[in-house]
Enzyme design. Structure first.
Site, PDB file in Angstrom:
ATOM      1  N   TYR A 199       0.881  -1.170   0.000  1.00 25.95           N
ATOM      2  CA  TYR A 199       0.000   0.000   0.000  1.00 25.95           C
ATOM      3  C   TYR A 199       0.918   1.219   0.000  1.00 25.95           C
ATOM      4  O   TYR A 199       1.646   1.434   0.974  1.00 25.95           O
ATOM      5  CB  TYR A 199      -0.875   0.030   1.251  1.00 25.95           C
ATOM      6  CG  TYR A 199      -1.996  -0.990   1.263  1.00 25.95           C
ATOM      7  CD1 TYR A 199      -1.768  -2.314   1.602  1.00 25.95           C
ATOM      8  CD2 TYR A 199      -3.306  -0.612   0.968  1.00 25.95           C
ATOM      9  CE1 TYR A 199      -2.800  -3.242   1.621  1.00 25.95           C
ATOM     10  CE2 TYR A 199      -4.351  -1.530   0.985  1.00 25.95           C
ATOM     11  CZ  TYR A 199      -4.088  -2.840   1.317  1.00 25.95           C
ATOM     12  OH  TYR A 199      -5.118  -3.750   1.343  1.00 25.95           O
ATOM     13  N   PRO A 290     -12.878   0.356  -1.380  1.00 21.06           N
ATOM     14  CA  PRO A 290     -12.134  -0.908  -1.443  1.00 21.06           C
ATOM     15  C   PRO A 290     -10.896  -0.979  -0.547  1.00 21.06           C
ATOM     16  O   PRO A 290     -10.472  -2.084  -0.208  1.00 21.06           O
ATOM     17  CB  PRO A 290     -11.742  -1.014  -2.919  1.00 21.06           C
ATOM     18  CG  PRO A 290     -11.824   0.376  -3.459  1.00 21.06           C
ATOM     19  CD  PRO A 290     -12.883   1.063  -2.672  1.00 21.06           C
ATOM     20  N   LYS A 294     -12.592  -4.869   2.783  1.00 24.34           N
ATOM     21  CA  LYS A 294     -13.534  -5.313   3.808  1.00 24.34           C
ATOM     22  C   LYS A 294     -14.883  -5.798   3.266  1.00 24.34           C
ATOM     23  O   LYS A 294     -15.642  -6.456   3.994  1.00 24.34           O
ATOM     24  CB  LYS A 294     -13.800  -4.169   4.804  1.00 24.34           C
ATOM     25  CG  LYS A 294     -12.663  -3.938   5.758  1.00 24.34           C
ATOM     26  CD  LYS A 294     -12.464  -5.130   6.663  1.00 24.34           C
ATOM     27  CE  LYS A 294     -11.152  -5.064   7.404  1.00 24.34           C
ATOM     28  NZ  LYS A 294     -10.598  -6.373   7.735  1.00 24.34           N
ATOM     29  N   TYR A 380      -7.294  -4.924  10.047  1.00 25.95           N
ATOM     30  CA  TYR A 380      -7.055  -5.502   8.716  1.00 25.95           C
ATOM     31  C   TYR A 380      -7.240  -7.014   8.765  1.00 25.95           C
ATOM     32  O   TYR A 380      -7.940  -7.594   7.923  1.00 25.95           O
ATOM     33  CB  TYR A 380      -5.647  -5.134   8.237  1.00 25.95           C
ATOM     34  CG  TYR A 380      -5.416  -5.379   6.759  1.00 25.95           C
ATOM     35  CD1 TYR A 380      -5.311  -6.662   6.250  1.00 25.95           C
ATOM     36  CD2 TYR A 380      -5.302  -4.312   5.862  1.00 25.95           C
ATOM     37  CE1 TYR A 380      -5.098  -6.887   4.891  1.00 25.95           C
ATOM     38  CE2 TYR A 380      -5.086  -4.524   4.510  1.00 25.95           C
ATOM     39  CZ  TYR A 380      -4.988  -5.816   4.026  1.00 25.95           C
ATOM     40  OH  TYR A 380      -4.792  -6.032   2.695  1.00 25.95           O
TER      41      TYR A 380
HETATM   42  C1  DHB Z   1      -7.289  -6.017  -3.121  1.00 30.70           C
HETATM   43  C2  DHB Z   1      -8.204  -5.015  -3.074  1.00 30.70           C
HETATM   44  C3  DHB Z   1      -8.174  -4.149  -2.023  1.00 30.70           C
HETATM   45  O1  DHB Z   1      -9.068  -3.174  -1.942  1.00 30.70           O
HETATM   46  C4  DHB Z   1      -7.245  -4.243  -1.018  1.00 30.70           C
HETATM   47  O2  DHB Z   1      -7.249  -3.362  -0.003  1.00 30.70           O
HETATM   48  C5  DHB Z   1      -6.345  -5.252  -1.071  1.00 30.70           C
HETATM   49  C6  DHB Z   1      -6.365  -6.134  -2.130  1.00 30.70           C
HETATM   50  C7  DHB Z   1      -7.287  -6.968  -4.247  1.00 30.70           C
HETATM   51  O3  DHB Z   1      -8.108  -6.825  -5.146  1.00 30.70           O
HETATM   52  O4  DHB Z   1      -6.458  -7.880  -4.252  1.00 30.70           O
END
Ligand code: DHB
Length: 387
Positions: A199, A290, A294, A380
């Site tokens: 991230y 996203p 979650k 998380y």
């Molecule tokens: C993915 C999507 C996410 O929003 C996230 O925080 C982590 C992984 C994914 O699509 O792999």
């Protein structure tokens, strides 16, 4: 037609609910607007919390997940000049598993088909009637064009934010937050350039390196709202990803892009998650942006609460758990709403220089303080189902 529980929506929430009800001796019929192929091809996030994995295993859905899912101890958090690994196992004793939502939906579809579950795909114009009475029912047009009626003891809306269920709860309280940015997501036939997710905060905007397998990467870029994918050639995408995820001594390996789309970001909560004999689960009641992945985990937690509540209601006329469902579910919903808002606002750049300094300070604190990191890790990796 008549059944005990009529479920609107054959996404992961609806299919898992029918699976859990079946195990509790309760009959259900699932009605879905789309085709099975469409539902199973929908690309969504791919991170399962520990409690989601535990539940899927416990109810006999863990076989392929255990074989193909990739257990991650944590994530990397990146800001200019730094990439710091947060080890959730060390911090909170829980891990996450990378396994696409699409795969969960396929596993559920197969398990339900093997159990002879009735699922009506391509049902048009589904409407919910008399939810406030003891005799709710659905009407819809079947795939053959015939008008159908499905009577039930209970109706459950697992039909996302565009389905008819949400609007069938009269006078709800709602909360909404829109964000001034979207995600451009790509799926690529490229071996992931990292062992665990990255991230990254970057002055040009957020970037995320995720993955689906040893040969498939999933990557995201923060883009302005209203972005047209046509403006993002594969070259432009890989250049931006390499820039935003860049770190001395590390390289991003590109590959053929197999899917590209723009995702809007929104937080939304509707309360209560019930009206009489209609219950809402998953995206029908709440949407999270996203960041933090979650959405599916919340939907799983909802139906894990709802299945025993509905079994007690329809089998023993015991309404205690059903009466508690909305309040109990909403506690977790708001926790995840806060967490995904927090991750989103910490990592996405805005035009405000004051915000920028707060973000960088917050990132440094989370990355370097055990107290800060533990808060992120606990949320998380996921709180227990009954939180
Ligand atoms: C993915 C999507 C996410 O929003 C996230 O925080 C982590 C992984 C994914 O699509 O792999």
């Amino acid at each position: 037609m008549r059944t005990q529980v009529a479920i609107v929506g054959a996404g992961p929430a609806g299919l898992l609910l029918s699976h859990l009800l079946d195990r509790a001796g309760v009959e259900s019929v699932v009605v879905e607007a789309r085709s099975r192929e469409y539902v199973e091809a929908r690309i969504r996030a791919g991170i399962l919390e520990q409690s989601t994995v535990d539940l899927l295993r416990e109810v006999g859905l863990g076989e392929r997940l255990d074989r193909e899912g990739d257990v991650h101890r944590g994530i990397y958090l990146q800001y200019p000049g730094e990439r710091v690994h947060l080890d959730f196992v060390d911090l909170v004793g829980r891990s996450v598993t990378v396994y696409g939502q699409t795969e969960v939906t396929k596993d559920l579809g197969r398990a339900r088909a093997a159990a002879g579950q009735e699922i009506v795909y391509e049902a048009a114009d589904t409407a919910i009637h008399d939810a406030g009475t003891e005799r709710p029912y659905l009407t819809f047009t079947g795939p053959d064009g015939r008008a159908e009626r499905l009577d039930a003891d209970v109706v459950v809306g697992c039909d996302g934010s565009f389905g008819p269920s949400r609007a069938a709860v009269p006078d709800p309280a709602t909360w909404e937050r829109t964000y001034p940015y979207s995600w451009l997501g790509i799926l690529a036939d490229a071996a992931p350039s990292t062992d665990e997710l990255i991230y990254a905060w970057h002055p040009d905007g957020f970037a995320l390196h995720s993955m689906r397998s040893a040969t498939v990467s999933r990557l995201y870029l923060q883009v302005p709202n209203g972005t047209d994918v046509a403006d993002w050639s594969d070259d432009r995408v890989w250049t931006a990803l390499a820039e935003r995820l860049g770190l001395d001594g590390w390289t991003l390996t590109p590959g053929p892009v197999t899917e590209k789309s723009v995702l809007p970001m929104r937080s939304f909560v509707q309360q209560p998650m019930r009206h009489g004999r209609l219950f809402l689960a998953g995206d029908a009641a709440h949407i999270v942006p996203p960041t933090g992945a979650k959405g599916l985990n919340l939907a799983v937690a909802d139906v894990a609460l709802l299945a025993p509540a509905l079994a007690a209601l329809v089998r023993n006329e015991d309404s205690a758990l059903a009466d508690a469902y909305s309040d109990t579910a909403l506690r977790r919903v708001w926790r995840c709403t806060h967490f995904s808002w927090w991750m989103t606002t910490m990592l996405h750049t805005s035009a405000d220089p004051f915000d920028t300094q707060l973000q960088l300070s917050q990132l440094r604190w989370v990355a370097t303080s055990t107290a800060g990191a533990t808060g992120l890790a606990e949320n998380y990796a996921g709180l227990p189902i009954g939180f």
